[in-house]
Enzyme design. Structure first.
Site, PDB file in Angstrom:
ATOM      1  N   LYS A   6      -7.627  -1.272   9.738  1.00  0.00           N
ATOM      2  CA  LYS A   6      -7.434   0.158   9.943  1.00  0.00           C
ATOM      3  C   LYS A   6      -7.866   1.007   8.747  1.00  0.00           C
ATOM      4  O   LYS A   6      -7.985   0.521   7.624  1.00  0.00           O
ATOM      5  CB  LYS A   6      -5.983   0.424  10.331  1.00  0.00           C
ATOM      6  CG  LYS A   6      -4.968   0.326   9.223  1.00  0.00           C
ATOM      7  CD  LYS A   6      -3.591   0.594   9.813  1.00  0.00           C
ATOM      8  CE  LYS A   6      -2.851   1.587   8.950  1.00  0.00           C
ATOM      9  NZ  LYS A   6      -1.433   1.600   9.028  1.00  0.00           N
ATOM     10  N   LYS A  32       4.337  -4.902  -3.048  1.00  0.00           N
ATOM     11  CA  LYS A  32       4.225  -4.068  -4.250  1.00  0.00           C
ATOM     12  C   LYS A  32       4.467  -4.889  -5.506  1.00  0.00           C
ATOM     13  O   LYS A  32       3.835  -4.669  -6.536  1.00  0.00           O
ATOM     14  CB  LYS A  32       5.231  -2.897  -4.174  1.00  0.00           C
ATOM     15  CG  LYS A  32       4.997  -1.994  -2.970  1.00  0.00           C
ATOM     16  CD  LYS A  32       4.678  -0.576  -3.359  1.00  0.00           C
ATOM     17  CE  LYS A  32       4.125   0.239  -2.202  1.00  0.00           C
ATOM     18  NZ  LYS A  32       5.178   0.752  -1.295  1.00  0.00           N
ATOM     19  N   LYS A  88      -5.311   4.884   3.173  1.00  0.00           N
ATOM     20  CA  LYS A  88      -5.457   5.550   1.881  1.00  0.00           C
ATOM     21  C   LYS A  88      -5.821   4.535   0.808  1.00  0.00           C
ATOM     22  O   LYS A  88      -6.701   4.751  -0.002  1.00  0.00           O
ATOM     23  CB  LYS A  88      -4.114   6.166   1.485  1.00  0.00           C
ATOM     24  CG  LYS A  88      -3.978   7.608   1.867  1.00  0.00           C
ATOM     25  CD  LYS A  88      -2.663   8.148   1.324  1.00  0.00           C
ATOM     26  CE  LYS A  88      -2.328   9.445   2.030  1.00  0.00           C
ATOM     27  NZ  LYS A  88      -1.018   9.965   1.683  1.00  0.00           N
TER      28      LYS A  88
END
Ligand code: TRP
Length: 329
Positions: free
Chosen positions: A194, A111, A197
């Protein structure tokens, strides 16, 4: 009875990966354990979402959860911010969490790299809040993916640290719960890993037929097999994986044969795949809309779930406050 806890971030929609990887299995699990499912709206504040959209984000995820088959008569569904005991435990666990160990968390480092201008303390202590979510119910099992395992490790560390410091046995050490080996990782449509979102490669449960068909028809393929027995590219492997999840076995073996004979037409495979995905998701989509528009039902679900969650959390916090040494005058 074992206690299970699972949380989901409050922004975005559920996709096929969430459904086949987790939610479909939760519907089974809720018959075998006491389950708490909550929406992590406090966690989502690290990215400062707009307050006008905050409530509807929560409402969307809740409707999607319910449409997938989570049963409010069996499980407790709630919103994290409505259980203040979580925040209370978070404060106490923060005192046992060290800057160095939090800075070493992979998710924190990611992040920071992605958003260097918003490295707030909430981001650093994200795993501590997650530990509070779990420990406040003294949960035994937490169904999480690989990306959350490090957070669960921190939860166990904090549970041990608390028990040791105060010489109590308040918190059990929660384990990652996986649904056995039959769990298929749902790949994205872009040939990468995968479905996620943030990856923008997903099919969402609220997508309509047209959107799903368009997304599937656009999925990345290769130029086709030329020699029988040649290895399958990751892109085509992904399409077959999706097919194996949503289609009948005969359908999968039909396309497998076509592939092996080098006569496969990817367009046909995609059409079939889109149709079979729709068979699973369109009824869920209809339920999502129905539930989303039924405020009385949502209110009932949340009031029930919140009071159950608070009762469980309050029982834990009594032990915690006593251990720390808080006393009323
Ligand atoms: N961190 C989880 C995610 O990003 C969401 C979450 C928050 C969670 N608290 C939790 C998951 C507690 C399991 C248990 O997906």
């Amino acid at each position: 009875m074992k206690i299970v806890l699972s949380g989901i971030r409050s922004t975005g929609h559920l996709h096929l990966g969430n459904y086949f990887g987790a939610l479909k299995n939760f519907t089974q699990l809720q018959h075998q354990a006491k389950c708490y499912f909550f929406i992590a709206d406090l966690h989502s504040l690290t990215t400062h979402p707009k307050s006008e959209e905050f409530h509807s984000n929560v409402k969307i995820i809740l409707s999607e959860y319910l449409a997938c088959g989570l049963d409010p008569e069996k499980s407790s569904l709630y919103v994290q911010s409505s259980v203040p005991e979580v925040s209370e435990l978070y404060v106490l666990l923060n005192m046992l969490s060290y800057k160095g160990e939090l800075e070493r968390t992979a998710s924190f480092k990611d992040k920071v790299r992605l958003n260097p201008n918003n490295v707030n303390a909430g981001l650093l202590t994200y795993p501590v809040l997650m530990a509070a979510d779990i420990l406040v119910h003294r949960a035994n099992w937490v169904p999480v993916g690989k990306d959350q395992e490090q957070h669960l490790e921190i939860t166990r560390l904090l549970a041990r640290r608390f028990n040791k410091l105060y010489d109590v046995d308040v918190f059990p050490e929660p384990e990652a719960y996986n649904f056995g080996n039959n769990l298929v990782k749902i790949p994205g449509l872009d040939g990468s890993g995968k479905m996620g979102k943030s990856e923008g490669n997903g099919i969402y449960l609220i997508d309509d037929q047209k959107t799903i068909t368009k997304k599937v028809m656009r999925a990345v393929t290769d130029s086709g097999p030329t020699t029988p027995g040649s290895p399958m590219s990751p892109e085509i492997t992904n399409l077959f994986t999706l097919l194996s999840v949503v289609s009948e076995p005969q359908v999968v073996s039909y396309f497998r044969e076509q592939y092996d004979k080098c006569t496969i037409r990817y367009g046909d495979l995609k059409k079939q795949l889109a149709a079979d995905i729709c068979k699973h998701t369109l009824p869920i989509r209809a339920r999502i809309e129905e539930i989303f528009n039924d405020n009385a039902y949502l209110k009932y679900v949340i009031e029930k779930g919140t009071s159950e969650a608070r009762a469980s959390a309050e029982a834990t916090m009594k032990l915690v406050r006593e251990a720390v040494g808080f006393k009323l005058f």
